[in-house]
Design an enzyme around this catalytic site. Structure first.
Site, PDB file in Angstrom:
ATOM      1  N   LYS A  54      30.522  -6.429 -71.060  1.00 36.61           N
ATOM      2  CA  LYS A  54      29.596  -5.295 -71.238  1.00 36.61           C
ATOM      3  C   LYS A  54      30.039  -4.482 -72.438  1.00 36.61           C
ATOM      4  O   LYS A  54      31.225  -4.478 -72.788  1.00 36.61           O
ATOM      5  CB  LYS A  54      29.633  -4.395 -69.993  1.00 36.61           C
TER       6      LYS A  54
ATOM      7  N   GLY B 218      13.583   5.771 -61.139  1.00 33.32           N
ATOM      8  CA  GLY B 218      13.815   5.250 -62.491  1.00 33.32           C
ATOM      9  C   GLY B 218      12.555   4.568 -63.006  1.00 33.32           C
ATOM     10  O   GLY B 218      12.001   3.703 -62.330  1.00 33.32           O
TER      11      GLY B 218
ATOM     12  N   ALA C 232      13.105  -1.625 -66.178  1.00 35.58           N
ATOM     13  CA  ALA C 232      13.117  -2.292 -64.869  1.00 35.58           C
ATOM     14  C   ALA C 232      12.140  -1.631 -63.890  1.00 35.58           C
ATOM     15  O   ALA C 232      11.327  -2.310 -63.246  1.00 35.58           O
ATOM     16  CB  ALA C 232      14.531  -2.289 -64.300  1.00 35.58           C
ATOM     17  N   GLY C 233      12.183  -0.311 -63.779  1.00 31.64           N
ATOM     18  CA  GLY C 233      11.344   0.393 -62.808  1.00 31.64           C
ATOM     19  C   GLY C 233       9.859   0.252 -63.104  1.00 31.64           C
ATOM     20  O   GLY C 233       9.028   0.068 -62.201  1.00 31.64           O
TER      21      GLY C 233
END
Ligand code: GLU
Length: 419
Positions: free
Chosen positions: A109, A221, A225-226
């Site tokens: 990451k 969110g 993604a949301g």
């Protein structure tokens, strides 16, 4: 390490989860020692010229947690609150995610401490290029392959790929995934995280006997993604989205929010508050709403021992990384709430990233339908491996996901002669 701040430090949470898994698997000390720490990490400080002519020094990180199963893989976050411990935790979770989906990859990451909301496009481009210049010697298509994450996107991936290609002197599409389609991106990558999560939700609902066509859903969110989750839950299942929030506020509508209208509002104003046909609700009440499905699609550490007891949803869909603390996990398990854990639920992103790497390597591109089918097969298989393991050991879904993923990493380390 018992005070509250440590309990909510993501790296502390990740280590606590690994220790619990090591106990279940009765792992030897050498395996525990390796799994508890990142194998490599890079801290960089790099100067960037701002639009007003001044030079600002930005701090960045890249953590390569474990590469026993293959080159490390994982996104880059641009966030003002980024810390090395957050990146370490996220790199650990990427290791388990890639292993759980049986991808030939390890986990990594990256992060840059910056606030993209206060930067111009030109400044964003210069930061992206300068970060890649700083970490360029530590990444490559066979060593460590970054991707988008919180507040980074395909355009940023394109600049980064271009910068890396300039450094090495030839086109290297395979060094980064989540690229725009004309630059070697994969069809189906944009909504892959949400789509993968919806496949696991479909399986979970079947298991507990929830009819998703009549289900209500709250989404915490409304980023990549949301937002895709809202559209897909509606189009794939006919579920009703009754509440949504982002970092600026929350909105709801008992009869169901008009999702295209909400997305249009978000694209226009960059927040969901004030969308026509909705009323304001508080962020906290959204998490505690009487809905069938709660989707967590923002940041880590939002469900803790302080609020988990008030959650009423039957299924929690963790599209974010690390949204639930171990203390909250225990409470949710006791309450019989079915949690689809993050590194299973949100693995669709990295799975299609892996498909993108394969397509880049072969210089031959698949149709979107093929990507969806391959993604569905991988997510469905991983879901049932986790669910079967949870039943076999009588442990929660997250512990079960750890058991499946960690066992494979340990096996790889043993075969390599590391432990
Ligand atoms: N950032 C995404 C994740 O957390 C995707 C990583 C990738 O595609 O490499 O899974």
């Amino acid at each position: 390490m018992t005070d509250d701040s440590n309990n909510h430090n993501p790296y502390f949470v990740a280590q606590k989860q690994i220790k619990a898994c090591a106990d279940i698997l009765e792992l030897e000390a050498s395996a525990r020692e390796v799994l508890l720490r990142p194998m490599r990490e890079f801290h960089v400080n790099f100067p960037v010229r701002m639009d007003d002519g001044t030079i600002k020094v930005f701090e960045g990180f890249r953590v390569q947690y474990n590469d026993a199963k293959g080159p490390t893989k994982g996104g880059i976050r641009f966030h003002p609150d980024e810390t090395i411990d957050t990146v370490r935790a996220l790199a650990a979770w990427m290791t388990w995610k890639c292993s759980l989906l049986d991808l030939p990859l390890g986990g990594g990451k990256g992060g840059v401490v910056c606030n993209p909301k206060e930067l111009s496009q030109q400044e964003l481009e210069r930061i992206s290029r300068a970060y890649i210049k700083a970490i360029g010697q530590f990444i490559s298509p066979t060593k460590d392959i970054p991707a988008p994450d919180v507040y980074t996107n395909p355009q940023i991936m394109a600049w980064m790929m271009d910068e890396y290609s300039s450094i090495v002197g030839n086109n290297q599409f395979g060094v980064i995934t989540g690229k725009p389609l004309p630059l070697g991106g994969s069809p189906g990558r944009a909504d892959a995280t949400a789509r993968g999560g919806m496949f696991t939700l479909r399986e979970a609902a079947r298991e507990i006997g929830l009819d998703l066509s009549k289900a209500t859903m709250a989404i915490q969110g409304y980023g990549n993604a949301g937002c895709y989750a809202a559209h897909l839950a509606e189009s794939m299942f006919g579920s009703k989205i009754v509440a949504v929030c982002d970092s600026r506020g929350a909105v709801g509508c008992k009869d169901g929010i008009c999702v295209p209208k909400l997305t249009h509002h978000k694209q226009t104003y960059f927040f969901v508050a004030g969308c026509e046909g909705t009323e304001d609700v508080s962020d906290q009440s959204l998490m505690e709403m009487d809905v069938d499905v709660l989707v967590l699609a923002a940041l880590e550490g939002v469900l803790t021992e302080k609020n988990a007891d008030r959650v009423k949803a039957r299924i929690i869909v963790e599209l974010a990384n690390g949204p639930t603390t171990p203390e909250a996990d225990d409470i949710l398990f006791r309450k019989g709430i079915h949690v689809i854990p993050d590194f299973l639920c949100n693995a669709g992103g990295v799975t299609v990233s892996y498909f993108e790497m394969v397509q880049n390597a072969y210089m031959y591109y698949w149709k979107e339908k093929e990507v969806h089918e391959k993604l569905d097969a991988k997510m469905t298989r991983a879901y049932h491996e986790v669910s079967d393991t949870a039943k076999r050991f009588d442990i929660n879904m997250r512990q079960a996901a750890y058991v499946v993923a960690v066992e494979r990493v340990v096996e790889a380390m043993k075969l390599r002669g590391w432990i």
